[in-house]
Design a protein around this motif. Structure first.
Motif, PDB file in Angstrom:
ATOM      1  N   GLU A 133       0.839  -1.209   0.000  1.00  0.00           N
ATOM      2  CA  GLU A 133       0.000   0.000   0.000  1.00  0.00           C
ATOM      3  C   GLU A 133       0.868   1.250   0.000  1.00  0.00           C
ATOM      4  O   GLU A 133       0.553   2.248  -0.673  1.00  0.00           O
ATOM      5  N   LEU A 134       1.966   1.192   0.742  1.00  0.00           N
ATOM      6  CA  LEU A 134       2.878   2.338   0.824  1.00  0.00           C
ATOM      7  C   LEU A 134       3.463   2.644  -0.552  1.00  0.00           C
ATOM      8  O   LEU A 134       3.496   3.815  -0.990  1.00  0.00           O
ATOM      9  N   CYS A 135       3.915   1.626  -1.263  1.00  0.00           N
ATOM     10  CA  CYS A 135       4.528   1.827  -2.579  1.00  0.00           C
ATOM     11  C   CYS A 135       3.491   2.296  -3.600  1.00  0.00           C
ATOM     12  O   CYS A 135       3.780   3.160  -4.453  1.00  0.00           O
ATOM     13  N   ASP A 179       6.823   5.117  11.024  1.00  0.00           N
ATOM     14  CA  ASP A 179       5.783   6.141  11.138  1.00  0.00           C
ATOM     15  C   ASP A 179       5.227   6.331   9.726  1.00  0.00           C
ATOM     16  O   ASP A 179       5.949   6.770   8.822  1.00  0.00           O
ATOM     17  N   GLU A 180       3.982   5.998   9.516  1.00  0.00           N
ATOM     18  CA  GLU A 180       3.428   5.947   8.167  1.00  0.00           C
ATOM     19  C   GLU A 180       3.525   7.286   7.452  1.00  0.00           C
ATOM     20  O   GLU A 180       3.901   7.358   6.278  1.00  0.00           O
ATOM     21  N   ARG A 181       3.194   8.371   8.152  1.00  0.00           N
ATOM     22  CA  ARG A 181       3.229   9.695   7.502  1.00  0.00           C
ATOM     23  C   ARG A 181       4.636  10.050   7.075  1.00  0.00           C
ATOM     24  O   ARG A 181       4.869  10.563   5.986  1.00  0.00           O
ATOM     25  N   ARG A 182       5.638   9.722   7.974  1.00  0.00           N
ATOM     26  CA  ARG A 182       7.013  10.112   7.689  1.00  0.00           C
ATOM     27  C   ARG A 182       7.653   9.238   6.603  1.00  0.00           C
ATOM     28  O   ARG A 182       8.420   9.726   5.787  1.00  0.00           O
ATOM     29  N   ILE A 183       7.308   7.950   6.562  1.00  0.00           N
ATOM     30  CA  ILE A 183       7.905   7.116   5.521  1.00  0.00           C
ATOM     31  C   ILE A 183       7.334   7.477   4.149  1.00  0.00           C
ATOM     32  O   ILE A 183       8.041   7.428   3.138  1.00  0.00           O
ATOM     33  N   LYS A 184       6.059   7.861   4.120  1.00  0.00           N
ATOM     34  CA  LYS A 184       5.505   8.349   2.853  1.00  0.00           C
ATOM     35  C   LYS A 184       6.239   9.599   2.408  1.00  0.00           C
ATOM     36  O   LYS A 184       6.573   9.770   1.230  1.00  0.00           O
ATOM     37  N   GLN A 185       6.492  10.503   3.379  1.00  0.00           N
ATOM     38  CA  GLN A 185       7.201  11.750   3.074  1.00  0.00           C
ATOM     39  C   GLN A 185       8.604  11.449   2.539  1.00  0.00           C
ATOM     40  O   GLN A 185       9.051  12.080   1.568  1.00  0.00           O
ATOM     41  N   MET A 186       9.322  10.473   3.163  1.00  0.00           N
ATOM     42  CA  MET A 186      10.683  10.149   2.716  1.00  0.00           C
ATOM     43  C   MET A 186      10.677   9.574   1.307  1.00  0.00           C
ATOM     44  O   MET A 186      11.502   9.957   0.458  1.00  0.00           O
ATOM     45  N   LEU A 187       9.737   8.642   1.021  1.00  0.00           N
ATOM     46  CA  LEU A 187       9.685   8.047  -0.307  1.00  0.00           C
ATOM     47  C   LEU A 187       9.325   9.080  -1.369  1.00  0.00           C
ATOM     48  O   LEU A 187       9.890   9.086  -2.476  1.00  0.00           O
TER      49      LEU A 187
END
Length: 719
Positions: free
Chosen positions: A567-569, A601-609
């Motif tokens: 889902e993240l990708c 942290d879901e919000r932060r890993i989305k931001q990093m990607l």
């Protein structure tokens, strides 16, 4: 038979006269005579009867071997059968069973056509007694000579000097001259005991010393086995003795050696070599006295080896002491030896320089007079001494080593600790001029031969400059931290202050775009769109600044939860797909089957990607951008690959600095503030991971985000 009675008479007369004359000659002789055939005595004279205590009639018909002792019978029979006519010696048995030595000499004669042997028997008892007396005198002289040789060697100063080669030369010379053998050599095993090497070989004929020969153990196994198992190897005939037959073929016979006496050299319980006595000429029967002398010579070789080793040890010790003294004198760290009464018994020039006193002024003074003592220091010294005593007892009892102690650190923050039987502390020392000198002091205990503490070893290092530097650094650090906090607070405040009017601008721009207050012409629409997009860009910049400030200030708290990687990708790829399509780039995603869940942290890993993907798209004109996710041992990697402009390796050090783009050309060609990568790395490290980069200029770049799994993260937190 005879022609006339006159001739017959003359023949009988002559025959009778010959028999009479022969009988007279036999009876008048001083030695016994036996006439025998096939070992049976046919006749004997009175002299033989006298020396054997038999009657002549008792001797006639007796077997000759009955007159000879058992051990002489083989020799006697051998001489009879061979017709030997030279004198030889045997032991004869009298009628009363007593024995005595005789010399026999036989001759084959013919009587009436029959071969017989006449044997002369001479009693050599007196001759043997004279020889034994002479031998005793010779042995006495030889014994005195051997004793004098041993006394001479014992008094020799060569042994005291520890020169092994000189000692061996003296030993081989005196041994050869004393035993009158042609060559005496000393052979020692090499390190791996595969061979013996000749250290010194003396030839009495040439009076020369040689060395360097060797004998391989594998080539002469029988000899080496005898050397290790027997006390001495005394060989009468080297060719026929099984112990030396191997050596005889290739070594001894070539040199003309006929007899050999080899004596092992022992060093404690270890065989280290052999002293070899090589005799040339007739075979030699080694006497017990000669073997004992050779044993003593081997003992002197052992003494020479031990003296040489002691000299080597003493020389090494002397050099070691000289080296340690040089280190002691030239060390830049102050060193003091202190007795158990805390009095200085020795110190080096560096300590004199630190304290400002001469060596004479410090000698005998109390060490504690020069240190600003703090509470608990004396108890720490006592504890150090007691630890040494306890550890010495443990070491003696169970083989425990002092160096194996676990450190016991300081928990009071007073700059002192007892670590592995050593006190480490920072104290101020009193200089002669009254000033205080900051020092680092290390105190350990030197035990005596009985294991009891004998001396303190104090190492004193002047750390005044270090302390001053530390103070300056601490002040600078505090100022920098205060400036950083002020900067972060300022940026956070300004971000909030800027966001309020910016929201109003963007909100009003959006209303105008929707024509809620009236219609707009094309030019007005263009201007309103420009105002709105600029507002979005400025809002993103403000958010990045605010996020970076929070991370640097340590105010960012992560909410670590299991996150679906798929889902993240999908979210990240979908978000940037429009930008990639606008530039005609191929956008792909590859996820490892095992990479299903990550902790982040879901919000932060989305931001990093998103930061990594938008960066890749920004700097790629043609080709593709890929996101590859893999499960690794310690966690998970998210790798963004592109075929963009690439980065020179010399620029890597500036890549993750805030507000930093790599060169002015990029600033003009590609818009951006340089905050994205800096914020991404800080967020990654906040997760316990990191961001790394590999790149080739003109070919593309590869950014890898690593996030640890829960176990690795917990281990990192424990550390």
């Amino acid at each position: 038979m005879y022609g006339s009675s006159e001739q017959q008479f003359l023949h009988l007369f002559n025959l009778y006269d010959a028999k009479t004359r022969l009988c007279c000659l036999c009876e008048a002789g001083f030695e016994g005579i036996i006439l025998h055939n096939c070992e049976i005595i046919l006749d004997a004279n009175r002299s033989l009867a006298k020396i054997t205590a038999y009657e002549v009639r008792e001797l006639i018909g007796k077997r000759v071997l009955k007159l000879v002792v058992l051990k002489s019978q083989d020799l006697f029979r051998k001489k009879i059968l061979s017709g030997y006519e030279k004198p030889y010696e045997v032991i004869v048995v009298r009628k009363d069973s007593s024995t005595f030595p005789v010399e026999l000499q036989g001759k084959i004669i013919s009587s009436q056509g029959q071969p017989m042997q006449m044997v002369a028997v001479r009693d050599i008892t007196e001759r043997k007694q004279a020889q034994e007396a002479l031998q005793i005198r010779e042995n006495g002289r030889s014994r005195r000579k051997q004793s004098q040789t041993l006394v001479q060697l014992a008094k020799s100063k060569t042994f005291q000097q520890g020169n092994l080669n000189a000692a061996l030369r003296e030993i081989t010379e005196t041994a050869a001259q004393t035993l009158l053998v042609k060559r005496v050599g000393v052979w020692l095993y090499n390190e791996d005991r595969s061979k013996i090497e000749c250290i010194d070989l003396y030839d009495m004929c040439t009076q020369e010393h040689t060395s360097g020969m060797s004998l391989l153990k594998a080539s002469y196994p029988t000899y080496f086995q005898a050397l290790e198992e027997e006390c001495n190897i005394a060989v009468y005939d080297i060719k026929n003795d099984i112990r030396t037959q191997e050596l005889s073929k290739s070594h001894l016979s070539v040199l003309g050696i006929t007899s050999l006496l080899d004596v092992p050299i022992w060093l404690g319980e270890r065989l280290v070599g052999v002293v070899c006595y090589e005799h040339v000429g007739d075979f030699r029967q080694w006497t017990l006295q000669e073997e004992n002398f050779a044993d003593s010579i081997a003992d002197f070789v052992t003494l020479a080896i031990e003296a040489s080793k002691q000299k080597t040890v003493h020389e090494a010790l002397r050099q070691s002491e000289a080296q340690f003294r040089a280190i002691f004198e030239r060390s830049s760290i102050g060193i003091a030896l202190i007795d158990m009464k805390v009095q200085i018994v020795d110190n080096n020039p560096a300590l004199c320089e630190i304290l400002g006193y001469s060596q004479e002024e410090l000698y005998g003074q109390s060490f504690t007079d020069y240190i600003v003592i703090q509470r608990g220091d004396l108890e720490l010294y006592k504890q150090l001494v007691s630890e040494i005593r306890v550890d010495t007892e443990k070491s003696t009892r169970v083989g425990f080593q002092v160096s194996e102690l676990l450190p016991r650190g300081d928990t009071k923050g007073d700059g002192k600790q007892l670590v592995a039987n050593r006190i480490e502390m920072k104290r101020r020392c009193l200089h002669k001029d009254g000033n205080l000198v900051w020092t680092h002091i290390s105190v350990s205990v030197i035990p005596g031969t009985n294991g009891e503490p004998e001396l303190f070893l104090a190492m004193i290092e002047d750390i005044t400059e270090r302390k001053q530097t530390e103070l300056k650094l601490r002040t600078s650090q505090e100022a920098a931290e205060a400036g950083s906090r002020a900067k972060s607070e300022f940026l956070a405040t300004m971000s909030h202050e800027l966001r309020t009017p910016l929201n109003a601008i963007m909100g009003l721009s959006q209303l105008l775009q929707q024509e809620m207050v009236g219609s707009l012409n094309d030019k007005q629409q263009e201007y309103i769109s420009c105002i709105y997009s600029s507002g979005e860009h400025l809002l993103a910049l403000i958010n990045d600044i605010l996020d970076l400030s929070k991370v640097e200030a340590g105010k960012e708290d992560l909410l670590l939860l299991p996150v679906s990687v798929a889902e993240l990708c999908n979210y990240a790829i979908l978000t940037v797909s429009d930008r990639a399509s606008e530039k005609g780039l191929q956008l792909t995603c590859e996820v490892d089957k095992e990479a299903d869940i990550c902790i982040a942290d879901e919000r932060r890993i989305k931001q990093m990607l998103l930061n990594l993907l938008t960066n890749a798209i920004k700097f790629t004109s043609v080709g593709h951008v890929s996101l590859v996710v893999k499960k690794v041992a310690q966690g998970m990697t998210f790798t963004v690959l592109d075929t963009g402009i690439g980065i020179d390796s010399s620029q890597f050090q500036f890549l993750f600095e805030p507000f930093k783009q790599l060169n002015s050309q990029l600033n003009r060609q590609y818009e951006g503030t340089g905050l994205g990568l800096a914020l991404t790395r800080k967020l990654a490290r906040l997760h316990g991971g990191d961001v790394t980069v590999t790149s080739t200029l003109g070919e593309g770049s590869q950014f890898t985000l690593f996030l640890p799994n829960s176990a690795a993260l917990e281990e990192e937190e424990r550390k």
